[in-house]
Write a protein that holds these residues in place. Structure first.
Motif, short mmCIF file in Angstrom:
data_model
loop_
_atom_site.label_atom_id
_atom_site.label_comp_id
_atom_site.label_asym_id
_atom_site.label_seq_id
_atom_site.Cartn_x
_atom_site.Cartn_y
_atom_site.Cartn_z
N ARG A 180 0.83 -1.21 0.00
CA ARG A 180 0.00 0.00 0.00
C ARG A 180 0.87 1.26 0.00
NH1 ARG A 180 -4.53 -1.98 4.45
NH2 ARG A 180 -5.38 -3.67 3.15
N GLY A 181 0.38 2.29 -0.71
CA GLY A 181 1.14 3.54 -0.80
C GLY A 181 2.10 3.52 -1.96
N LEU A 182 3.36 3.87 -1.70
CA LEU A 182 4.34 3.98 -2.77
C LEU A 182 4.70 2.63 -3.39
CD1 LEU A 182 6.88 6.68 -1.53
CD2 LEU A 182 5.27 6.83 -3.44
N GLY A 183 4.56 1.56 -2.62
CA GLY A 183 4.91 0.24 -3.16
C GLY A 183 4.11 -0.09 -4.40
N ILE A 184 2.79 -0.02 -4.28
CA ILE A 184 1.93 -0.31 -5.44
C ILE A 184 2.06 0.75 -6.51
CG2 ILE A 184 -0.14 0.83 -4.53
CD1 ILE A 184 -0.02 -2.55 -6.41
N ALA A 185 2.37 1.99 -6.10
CA ALA A 185 2.57 3.08 -7.07
C ALA A 185 3.76 2.80 -7.97
CB ALA A 185 2.74 4.41 -6.35
N PHE A 186 4.85 2.29 -7.39
CA PHE A 186 6.03 1.94 -8.19
C PHE A 186 5.72 0.81 -9.16
CE2 PHE A 186 8.76 3.89 -4.79
CZ PHE A 186 9.36 4.84 -5.61
N ILE A 187 4.96 -0.16 -8.71
CA ILE A 187 4.60 -1.28 -9.58
C ILE A 187 3.75 -0.80 -10.75
CG2 ILE A 187 3.30 -3.45 -9.71
CD1 ILE A 187 4.17 -3.96 -6.80
N ILE A 188 2.76 0.06 -10.46
CA ILE A 188 1.89 0.58 -11.51
C ILE A 188 2.69 1.43 -12.49
CG2 ILE A 188 -0.07 2.12 -11.98
CD1 ILE A 188 -1.14 1.25 -9.20
N THR A 189 3.62 2.24 -11.97
CA THR A 189 4.46 3.06 -12.85
C THR A 189 5.25 2.19 -13.81
OG1 THR A 189 4.68 4.76 -11.13
CG2 THR A 189 6.30 4.79 -12.90
N ALA A 190 5.81 1.09 -13.29
CA ALA A 190 6.57 0.18 -14.14
C ALA A 190 5.68 -0.44 -15.22
CB ALA A 190 7.21 -0.91 -13.29
N LEU A 191 4.48 -0.85 -14.84
CA LEU A 191 3.55 -1.45 -15.80
C LEU A 191 3.11 -0.44 -16.86
CD1 LEU A 191 1.37 -3.62 -13.39
CD2 LEU A 191 3.11 -4.42 -15.00
N MET A 192 2.86 0.80 -16.43
CA MET A 192 2.49 1.84 -17.40
C MET A 192 3.67 2.14 -18.33
SD MET A 192 0.30 4.47 -14.98
CE MET A 192 -0.21 5.57 -16.30
N GLY A 193 4.89 2.12 -17.78
CA GLY A 193 6.06 2.34 -18.60
C GLY A 193 6.21 1.26 -19.67
N ILE A 194 5.95 0.00 -19.27
CA ILE A 194 6.01 -1.10 -20.24
C ILE A 194 4.96 -0.92 -21.32
CG2 ILE A 194 5.63 -3.58 -20.51
CD1 ILE A 194 6.87 -3.91 -17.70
N SER A 195 3.76 -0.47 -20.92
CA SER A 195 2.69 -0.28 -21.91
C SER A 195 3.04 0.82 -22.90
CB SER A 195 1.37 0.04 -21.20
OG SER A 195 1.41 1.31 -20.57
N PHE A 196 3.72 1.88 -22.41
CA PHE A 196 4.11 2.96 -23.31
C PHE A 196 5.24 2.54 -24.25
CE2 PHE A 196 1.28 5.72 -21.19
CZ PHE A 196 1.26 6.94 -21.85
#
Length: 204
Positions: A180-196
């Motif tokens: 929760r918090g920044l942990g999941i935010a980092f994971i989502i950022t990585a996934l969004m980066g892969i999608s881009f």
């Protein structure tokens, strides 16, 4: 066609957040609310769009070697490129101050919700990165620098608003406590980066 290609590329392929990971501190800290994220994204877009062409003109007609030939042949050998970095920062800081005054005057709620992150736009590495990329890519005119600034700002705004929308939905999700918090935010950022990254295969 070059302008359209540059505009689309700066939004999706060369996205400031997902391609270069610039402006990450504001991206992670502010992306908890869509409305606040949109306000910061618009401010960043405005500053990038205004400062890039201005810095382009300063770079090509004053700072770099031979830029002062328009004053006469005796100035052809002058090189003030060592000043470009600090002047770029000064220009960005000036526009940031202008944006801060306007937001405080016309949208006090947004001003209060952004807090310290509004004046910190002056040191947002995505904005300075735009000017430095402009130097590196040697655009042929100020119009291309403007298009690149606009596209880069929209790309950064798209990233932070998308992230905020996801994080708002996560409040109603069963996220494991350690993430929760920044942990999941980092994971989502990585996934969004892969999608881009999928946009890098598009021929523009």
């Amino acid at each position: 066609m070059d302008y359209i290609s540059l505009f689309v590329r700066s939004i999706f392929v060369d996205n400031m957040v997902f391609a270069y990971y610039l402006g990450m501190c504001s991206f992670l800290a502010v992306s908890k609310n869509v409305k606040t994220s949109l306000g910061l994204g618009l401010a960043v877009t405005f500053i990038l769009t205004c400062t890039l062409p201005l810095n382009y003109l300063l770079e090509n007609y004053i700072f770099k070697e031979g830029a002062l030939t328009w004053l006469g042949s005796q100035y052809a050998g002058m090189d003030f490129s060592f000043l470009s970095f600090i002047i770029f920062i000064a220009i960005i800081a000036s526009f940031t101050q202008l944006v801060e005054m306007v937001v405080e005057r016309f949208s006090p709620a947004l001003y209060n919700s952004l807090g310290i992150f509004l004046p910190l736009i002056a040191v947002n590495c995505a904005i300075l990165g735009g000017s430095l990329f402009m130097q590196q890519r040697e655009f042929v005119n100020a119009g291309m620098a403007t298009v690149y600034g606009l596209g880069s700002g929209i790309g950064w705004m798209l990233a932070i608003v998308g992230m905020a929308a996801i994080r708002e939905r996560l409040q109603f999700s069963n996220v494991p406590k350690p993430l929760r918090g920044l942990g999941i935010a980092f994971i989502i950022t990585a996934l969004m980066g892969i999608s881009f990254l999928s946009f890098s295969g598009v021929k523009l």
